[in-house]
Design a protein around this motif. Structure first.
Motif, PDB file in Angstrom:
ATOM      1  N   SER A 190       0.830  -1.210   0.000  1.00 23.00           N
ATOM      2  CA  SER A 190       0.000   0.000   0.000  1.00 23.00           C
ATOM      3  C   SER A 190       0.862   1.256   0.000  1.00 23.00           C
ATOM      4  CB  SER A 190      -0.944  -0.010   1.204  1.00 23.00           C
ATOM      5  OG  SER A 190      -0.208  -0.143   2.411  1.00 23.00           O
ATOM      6  N   ARG A 195       0.665   4.151  -2.882  1.00 20.10           N
ATOM      7  CA  ARG A 195       0.331   5.535  -2.518  1.00 20.10           C
ATOM      8  C   ARG A 195       1.438   6.508  -2.912  1.00 20.10           C
ATOM      9  NH1 ARG A 195      -0.363   4.592   2.332  1.00 20.10           N
ATOM     10  NH2 ARG A 195       1.700   5.166   3.107  1.00 20.10           N
ATOM     11  N   TYR A 248       0.704   5.896  -7.501  1.00 18.42           N
ATOM     12  CA  TYR A 248      -0.446   6.789  -7.688  1.00 18.42           C
ATOM     13  C   TYR A 248      -0.070   8.055  -8.462  1.00 18.42           C
ATOM     14  CZ  TYR A 248      -4.962   8.921  -6.687  1.00 18.42           C
ATOM     15  OH  TYR A 248      -6.206   9.491  -6.812  1.00 18.42           O
ATOM     16  N   THR A 287      -6.871  12.842  -4.097  1.00 19.57           N
ATOM     17  CA  THR A 287      -5.757  12.209  -3.399  1.00 19.57           C
ATOM     18  C   THR A 287      -6.012  10.708  -3.308  1.00 19.57           C
ATOM     19  OG1 THR A 287      -6.743  12.407  -1.203  1.00 19.57           O
ATOM     20  CG2 THR A 287      -5.431  14.285  -2.002  1.00 19.57           C
ATOM     21  N   TYR A 288      -4.948   9.964  -3.094  1.00 20.81           N
ATOM     22  CA  TYR A 288      -5.063   8.516  -2.935  1.00 20.81           C
ATOM     23  C   TYR A 288      -6.033   8.181  -1.804  1.00 20.81           C
ATOM     24  CZ  TYR A 288      -3.611   3.745  -1.695  1.00 20.81           C
ATOM     25  OH  TYR A 288      -3.587   2.405  -1.383  1.00 20.81           O
ATOM     26  N   GLU A 289      -5.894   8.880  -0.687  1.00 24.38           N
ATOM     27  CA  GLU A 289      -6.737   8.595   0.486  1.00 24.38           C
ATOM     28  C   GLU A 289      -8.206   8.854   0.182  1.00 24.38           C
ATOM     29  OE1 GLU A 289      -2.657   8.887   1.674  1.00 24.38           O
ATOM     30  OE2 GLU A 289      -3.908  10.324   0.554  1.00 24.38           O
ATOM     31  N   LEU A 349      -7.513  -0.258  -7.627  1.00 25.10           N
ATOM     32  CA  LEU A 349      -7.171   1.169  -7.679  1.00 25.10           C
ATOM     33  C   LEU A 349      -7.277   1.701  -9.108  1.00 25.10           C
ATOM     34  CD1 LEU A 349      -6.039   3.617  -6.058  1.00 25.10           C
ATOM     35  CD2 LEU A 349      -3.754   2.826  -6.699  1.00 25.10           C
ATOM     36  N   LEU A 381      -9.839   4.714 -10.289  1.00 16.88           N
ATOM     37  CA  LEU A 381      -9.295   5.938 -10.862  1.00 16.88           C
ATOM     38  C   LEU A 381      -9.841   6.178 -12.269  1.00 16.88           C
ATOM     39  CD1 LEU A 381      -7.347   8.181 -10.021  1.00 16.88           C
ATOM     40  CD2 LEU A 381      -5.494   6.866 -11.054  1.00 16.88           C
TER      41      LEU A 381
END
Length: 502
Positions: free
Chosen positions: A142, A146, A150, A342-344, A453, A457
């Motif tokens: 992860s 991130r 990303y 953002t990734y989060e 992911l 996206l």
């Protein structure tokens, strides 16, 4: 006359031999699907004739009513007896609890005649597989996704938005096919993340990486023979000279990984070079095709599954405008203060998460998986107390993930796209091992988090610009392509894209 008698005797001998082979499960009192003793193909005839997809074949075996409520059902790969495991607890036993008794996948490449194919992570046998898996797993943490992946993916989705803008031009709406856009997106992502390569397929509308990858899947009699022997006659791959990759594709990948370029620290090639330097005594890791083989299989896995899944998800959302509207409202709020997420933020959007989980239920990344019995007991592995049967060493056990995910016993109205199945209040009732879109256990898909992911996206940035609707050329239902290994639509999926920026 003598020749005729010899011919008849030969035919009778083959018939009696096949009849004896096909009585295996009857002799062991196991529920099984019958097969005619006049065919040597077992239950693979439609697959060999390219009339059914891999996913549909194993789904049909799983769901065949002649299996009743049996926890395992017997069937035949040519004349080889195989098991379809249908019970969640038995699936957990095979994939996780007793992994040591099912160490390998059944399929295999010829190590002598096709070293590049046999070195790949999915086809490597346990001791070699473990070396690569431990090293390559570090690419998919992860933290790496991130911090390193990303930002690179963000560059690709900007290209994706611009691709859509060019396709729409000065029009407010346009009917578009999904496959090319989705394939360019996933190959661009793969090239950027793993090979430190600015593919630029979305910017140019074409990609050499995509072209070479698609060529590998163009069916011809030789490729069909190769793939069928690798998957169902692994002991014959040497005799049949079966190869996973064509020589042209192999040379392309050798050139790709060997091309001098500035690399991102810790990309796939860097990670594999590190594995080679840390294991100088490993014949497996030191093979000259080791890096090219892993790079090849990562590209194939990411290209085919991820691109098709993005298209399937857009298709389901187009058919249910209310769901799409709800998702776009969630995305509008997320994008309200910034053109990028953002990734989060992306990974915590609740409805987007549910949409992707439901897409993976209907269209799992792995439609089926298998394991070969490798028990330390020479007699095999006992399924008692669940089933009175000992799985002999070497026998393959199959799990139809597509079958599990579309079984009304576990999923009411299984063919309906319903993201609310994964609402926290409902998801707690999902029976363990009935939802395994990427497989499970040590052999589970190494890129599962990245696949999810990439889907989130892509969806977020497509729906940020456009809403999609069905049109006169939209297929009424998805039919899986019998000429591809992964789940892919047989028919091009067309949708109408409306310019409607959030």
């Amino acid at each position: 006359m003598v020749s005729l008698w010899l011919l008849m005797l030969g035919i009778l001998s083959i018939y009696l031999w096949l009849r004896q082979r096909y009585s295996y499960f009857e002799r062991h009192n196991i529920v099984h699907l019958p097969v005619s003793a006049w065919t040597p193909l077992g239950h693979l005839r439609k697959l060999l004739l390219l009339r059914i997809s891999f996913g549909d074949l194993f789904h049909n075996i799983y769901a065949d009513p002649r299996g009743g409520q049996a926890k395992v059902v017997g069937f035949f790969l040519f004349q080889t007896p195989a098991l379809m495991v249908r019970d969640p607890e038995l699936i957990r036993l095979v994939l996780i609890k007793h992994f040591n008794s099912f160490l390998n996948r059944y399929e295999a490449a010829d190590a002598a005649g096709d070293p590049m194919g046999s070195l790949t992570l999915p086809l490597a046998k346990y001791h070699n597989w473990r070396e690569s898996r431990q090293s390559m797993a570090q690419l998919f943490t992860s933290g790496r996704m991130r911090e390193s992946m990303y930002p690179l993916m963000m560059g690709v989705v900007i290209d994706l938005e611009q691709y859509l803008q060019r396709k729409l031009g000065d029009r407010s709406e346009r009917m578009l096919p999904l496959s090319k856009m989705c394939q360019l997106y996933t190959t661009d992502v793969t090239g950027n993340l793993f090979y430190s390569m600015d593919v630029g397929g979305l910017r140019r509308g074409k990609s050499q990486l995509l072209k070479k990858t698609k060529e590998l899947f163009d069916p011809d009699p030789r490729k069909v023979l190769d793939f069928m022997s690798i998957f169902f006659l692994p002991q014959w791959t040497n005799l049949l000279r079966a190869k996973v990759f064509s020589e042209e594709y192999a040379q392309f990948m050798r050139g790709l990984v060997g091309h001098p370029r500035e690399r991102s620290k810790g990309d796939l090639i860097d990670q594999l070079l590190h594995l080679q330097s840390s294991r100088p005594s490993s014949h497996y890791a030191q093979h000259p095709d080791f890096i090219a083989s892993q790079a090849s299989i990562i590209l194939l896995a990411g290209f085919e599954t991820s691109s098709a899944l993005l298209g399937f998800t857009l298709y389901e959302l187009a058919k249910q405008p209310d769901l799409q509207k709800r998702l776009r409202e969630e995305l509008a709020e997320a994008f309200s203060l910034t053109p990028t997420l953002t990734y989060e933020t992306l990974v915590t959007l609740p409805f987007l998460r549910k949409v992707c989980l439901e897409a993976l239920r209907l269209y799992p990344a792995a439609a089926f998986i298998n394991r070969e019995c490798t028990s330390s007991d020479p007699n095999g592995f006992s399924l008692q107390p669940h089933v009175d049967f000992v799985v002999p060493n070497g026998m393959p056990a199959y799990i139809s993930i597509l079958g599990l995910h579309r079984d009304e016993k576990y999923w009411p109205e299984p063919n309906r796209f319903d993201p609310e199945r994964f609402d926290p209040d409902r998801s707690k009732d999902i029976i363990p091992m009935t939802y395994i879109p990427f497989g499970a256990g040590p052999h589970g898909c190494i890129g599962s988090r990245l696949g999810s992911l990439q889907l989130k996206l892509g969806l977020a940035h497509i729906l940020r610009l456009c809403r999609v609707e069905v049109c006169e050329q939209t297929v009424p239902q998805i039919r899986f392509n019998p000429k591809t290994f992964m789940l892919e639509s047989k028919d091009e999926i067309y949708l109408r894209f409306y310019r409607d920026k959030l």
